[in-house]
Design a protein around this motif. Structure first.
Motif, PDB file in Angstrom:
ATOM      1  N   THR A  32      18.852 -11.633 -20.628  1.00 53.09           N
ATOM      2  CA  THR A  32      18.039 -10.726 -19.819  1.00 53.09           C
ATOM      3  C   THR A  32      16.618 -10.627 -20.355  1.00 53.09           C
ATOM      4  OG1 THR A  32      18.825  -8.842 -21.092  1.00 53.09           O
ATOM      5  CG2 THR A  32      20.016  -9.360 -19.059  1.00 53.09           C
ATOM      6  N   ILE A  33      16.046 -11.781 -20.686  1.00 49.82           N
ATOM      7  CA  ILE A  33      14.648 -11.816 -21.104  1.00 49.82           C
ATOM      8  C   ILE A  33      13.861 -12.605 -20.072  1.00 49.82           C
ATOM      9  CG2 ILE A  33      15.120 -11.539 -23.562  1.00 49.82           C
ATOM     10  CD1 ILE A  33      14.787 -14.544 -23.879  1.00 49.82           C
ATOM     11  N   LYS A  34      12.547 -12.377 -20.078  1.00 45.91           N
ATOM     12  CA  LYS A  34      11.698 -13.020 -19.092  1.00 45.91           C
ATOM     13  C   LYS A  34      11.505 -14.500 -19.420  1.00 45.91           C
ATOM     14  CE  LYS A  34       7.928 -10.767 -18.118  1.00 45.91           C
ATOM     15  NZ  LYS A  34       6.712  -9.932 -18.185  1.00 45.91           N
ATOM     16  N   PRO A  35      11.509 -15.338 -18.393  1.00 48.84           N
ATOM     17  CA  PRO A  35      11.177 -16.746 -18.612  1.00 48.84           C
ATOM     18  C   PRO A  35       9.745 -16.862 -19.135  1.00 48.84           C
ATOM     19  CG  PRO A  35      12.136 -16.419 -16.439  1.00 48.84           C
ATOM     20  CD  PRO A  35      11.862 -15.063 -17.006  1.00 48.84           C
ATOM     21  N   ILE A  36       9.449 -17.982 -19.762  1.00 49.59           N
ATOM     22  CA  ILE A  36       8.121 -18.189 -20.344  1.00 49.59           C
ATOM     23  C   ILE A  36       7.481 -19.424 -19.730  1.00 49.59           C
ATOM     24  CG2 ILE A  36       8.758 -17.079 -22.515  1.00 49.59           C
ATOM     25  CD1 ILE A  36       9.009 -19.943 -23.713  1.00 49.59           C
ATOM     26  N   ASN A  37       6.180 -19.574 -19.981  1.00 47.96           N
ATOM     27  CA  ASN A  37       5.481 -20.794 -19.593  1.00 47.96           C
ATOM     28  C   ASN A  37       4.691 -21.287 -20.803  1.00 47.96           C
ATOM     29  OD1 ASN A  37       2.976 -19.400 -19.674  1.00 47.96           O
ATOM     30  ND2 ASN A  37       3.246 -18.739 -17.561  1.00 47.96           N
ATOM     31  N   PHE A  38       4.012 -22.423 -20.646  1.00 48.44           N
ATOM     32  CA  PHE A  38       3.324 -23.017 -21.792  1.00 48.44           C
ATOM     33  C   PHE A  38       2.242 -22.112 -22.363  1.00 48.44           C
ATOM     34  CE2 PHE A  38       0.403 -24.188 -18.472  1.00 48.44           C
ATOM     35  CZ  PHE A  38      -0.834 -24.197 -19.088  1.00 48.44           C
ATOM     36  N   SER A  39       1.615 -21.276 -21.537  1.00 47.37           N
ATOM     37  CA  SER A  39       0.558 -20.411 -22.065  1.00 47.37           C
ATOM     38  C   SER A  39       1.131 -19.323 -22.965  1.00 47.37           C
ATOM     39  CB  SER A  39      -0.290 -19.810 -20.942  1.00 47.37           C
ATOM     40  OG  SER A  39       0.450 -18.879 -20.186  1.00 47.37           O
ATOM     41  N   VAL A  40       2.350 -18.864 -22.682  1.00 50.96           N
ATOM     42  CA  VAL A  40       3.014 -17.895 -23.555  1.00 50.96           C
ATOM     43  C   VAL A  40       3.308 -18.551 -24.901  1.00 50.96           C
ATOM     44  CG1 VAL A  40       5.124 -16.543 -23.896  1.00 50.96           C
ATOM     45  CG2 VAL A  40       3.989 -16.539 -21.670  1.00 50.96           C
ATOM     46  N   VAL A  41       3.816 -19.777 -24.858  1.00 44.27           N
ATOM     47  CA  VAL A  41       4.099 -20.515 -26.092  1.00 44.27           C
ATOM     48  C   VAL A  41       2.817 -20.689 -26.898  1.00 44.27           C
ATOM     49  CG1 VAL A  41       4.967 -22.676 -27.066  1.00 44.27           C
ATOM     50  CG2 VAL A  41       6.059 -21.705 -25.033  1.00 44.27           C
ATOM     51  N   SER A  42       1.731 -21.042 -26.236  1.00 40.63           N
ATOM     52  CA  SER A  42       0.439 -21.210 -26.895  1.00 40.63           C
ATOM     53  C   SER A  42      -0.001 -19.916 -27.588  1.00 40.63           C
ATOM     54  CB  SER A  42      -0.615 -21.660 -25.888  1.00 40.63           C
ATOM     55  OG  SER A  42      -1.880 -21.724 -26.505  1.00 40.63           O
ATOM     56  N   LYS A  43       0.156 -18.799 -26.902  1.00 40.54           N
ATOM     57  CA  LYS A  43      -0.230 -17.509 -27.491  1.00 40.54           C
ATOM     58  C   LYS A  43       0.627 -17.170 -28.701  1.00 40.54           C
ATOM     59  CE  LYS A  43      -2.213 -15.550 -23.317  1.00 40.54           C
ATOM     60  NZ  LYS A  43      -2.068 -14.583 -22.235  1.00 40.54           N
ATOM     61  N   TRP A  44       1.925 -17.486 -28.644  1.00 38.05           N
ATOM     62  CA  TRP A  44       2.786 -17.260 -29.808  1.00 38.05           C
ATOM     63  C   TRP A  44       2.324 -18.124 -30.981  1.00 38.05           C
ATOM     64  CZ3 TRP A  44       8.149 -17.992 -27.054  1.00 38.05           C
ATOM     65  CH2 TRP A  44       8.429 -16.855 -26.286  1.00 38.05           C
ATOM     66  N   GLU A  45       2.034 -19.380 -30.680  1.00 39.61           N
ATOM     67  CA  GLU A  45       1.686 -20.328 -31.736  1.00 39.61           C
ATOM     68  C   GLU A  45       0.320 -20.059 -32.346  1.00 39.61           C
ATOM     69  OE1 GLU A  45       2.309 -24.305 -30.261  1.00 39.61           O
ATOM     70  OE2 GLU A  45       4.487 -24.015 -30.178  1.00 39.61           O
ATOM     71  N   THR A  46      -0.559 -19.429 -31.611  1.00 41.61           N
ATOM     72  CA  THR A  46      -1.883 -19.078 -32.149  1.00 41.61           C
ATOM     73  C   THR A  46      -1.927 -17.623 -32.596  1.00 41.61           C
ATOM     74  OG1 THR A  46      -2.700 -18.587 -29.926  1.00 41.61           O
ATOM     75  CG2 THR A  46      -3.103 -20.821 -30.793  1.00 41.61           C
ATOM     76  N   GLN A  47      -0.787 -16.970 -32.561  1.00 44.86           N
ATOM     77  CA  GLN A  47      -0.607 -15.578 -32.969  1.00 44.86           C
ATOM     78  C   GLN A  47      -1.513 -14.612 -32.207  1.00 44.86           C
ATOM     79  OE1 GLN A  47      -0.875 -15.836 -37.280  1.00 44.86           O
ATOM     80  NE2 GLN A  47       1.325 -16.217 -37.384  1.00 44.86           N
ATOM     81  N   LYS A  48      -1.786 -14.954 -30.951  1.00 42.85           N
ATOM     82  CA  LYS A  48      -2.508 -14.038 -30.074  1.00 42.85           C
ATOM     83  C   LYS A  48      -1.556 -13.023 -29.473  1.00 42.85           C
ATOM     84  CE  LYS A  48      -6.243 -17.196 -29.142  1.00 42.85           C
ATOM     85  NZ  LYS A  48      -6.894 -18.089 -28.197  1.00 42.85           N
ATOM     86  N   SER A  49      -0.266 -13.343 -29.496  1.00 42.45           N
ATOM     87  CA  SER A  49       0.789 -12.413 -29.107  1.00 42.45           C
ATOM     88  C   SER A  49       2.042 -12.854 -29.837  1.00 42.45           C
ATOM     89  CB  SER A  49       1.006 -12.410 -27.586  1.00 42.45           C
ATOM     90  OG  SER A  49       1.592 -13.621 -27.166  1.00 42.45           O
ATOM     91  N   SER A  50       3.065 -12.048 -29.740  1.00 34.97           N
ATOM     92  CA  SER A  50       4.322 -12.423 -30.389  1.00 34.97           C
ATOM     93  C   SER A  50       5.488 -12.082 -29.465  1.00 34.97           C
ATOM     94  CB  SER A  50       4.463 -11.709 -31.729  1.00 34.97           C
ATOM     95  OG  SER A  50       4.486 -10.319 -31.547  1.00 34.97           O
TER      96      SER A  50
END
Length: 125
Positions: A32-50
């Motif tokens: 029951t979590i939201k699907p992600i896209n490449f921009s979400v992955v990018s933000k995680w990897e650049t620590q702009k979000s977690s």
């Protein structure tokens, strides 16, 4: 260290490919979590979000690692299974304590690294 990027690269996936594979994993496991896209992955990897706690747990299951390792625990790789269990419990307790404060993930990681450094260098006897 960004373990999401490291683990994604170890699987040979682009950010887009990982997002697609992870979304498939979410669907197949009825999470029951939201699907992600490449921009979400990018933000995680650049620590702009977690990721959220639930997403961290799903990511850890997906990669077959524990959440503390995924979050960048520095000493985790060298621990034996009992120590990993204890470390995970301590990390979860600290996460609950940190939730009382408005700390960014990078600040939490710095605190955990400082504690790990102190333990590794015999400052806690």
């Amino acid at each position: 260290m960004n373990r999401i990027k490291q683990l994604r690269n170890e699987e040979g996936l682009t950010q887009k490919g990982f997002a697609e594979a992870f979304n498939k994993y979410i669907y197949e496991n009825n999470l029951t979590i939201k699907p992600i896209n490449f921009s979400v992955v990018s933000k995680w990897e650049t620590q702009k979000s977690s990721p959220t706690k639930a997403t961290y747990e799903a990511l850890a299951d997906y990669f077959d690692v524990l959440v503390p390792y995924l979050q960048g625990a520095t000493i985790y790789e060298i621990l034996d299974p009992l120590e990993k269990s204890i470390y995970s419990h301590v990390t979860e307790a600290m996460d609950r304590a940190f939730n009382d404060y408005a700390l960014l993930p990078v600040q939490r990681e710095r605190i955990l690294k400082a504690i790990a450094y102190s333990i590794d260098n015999g400052e806690f006897n």
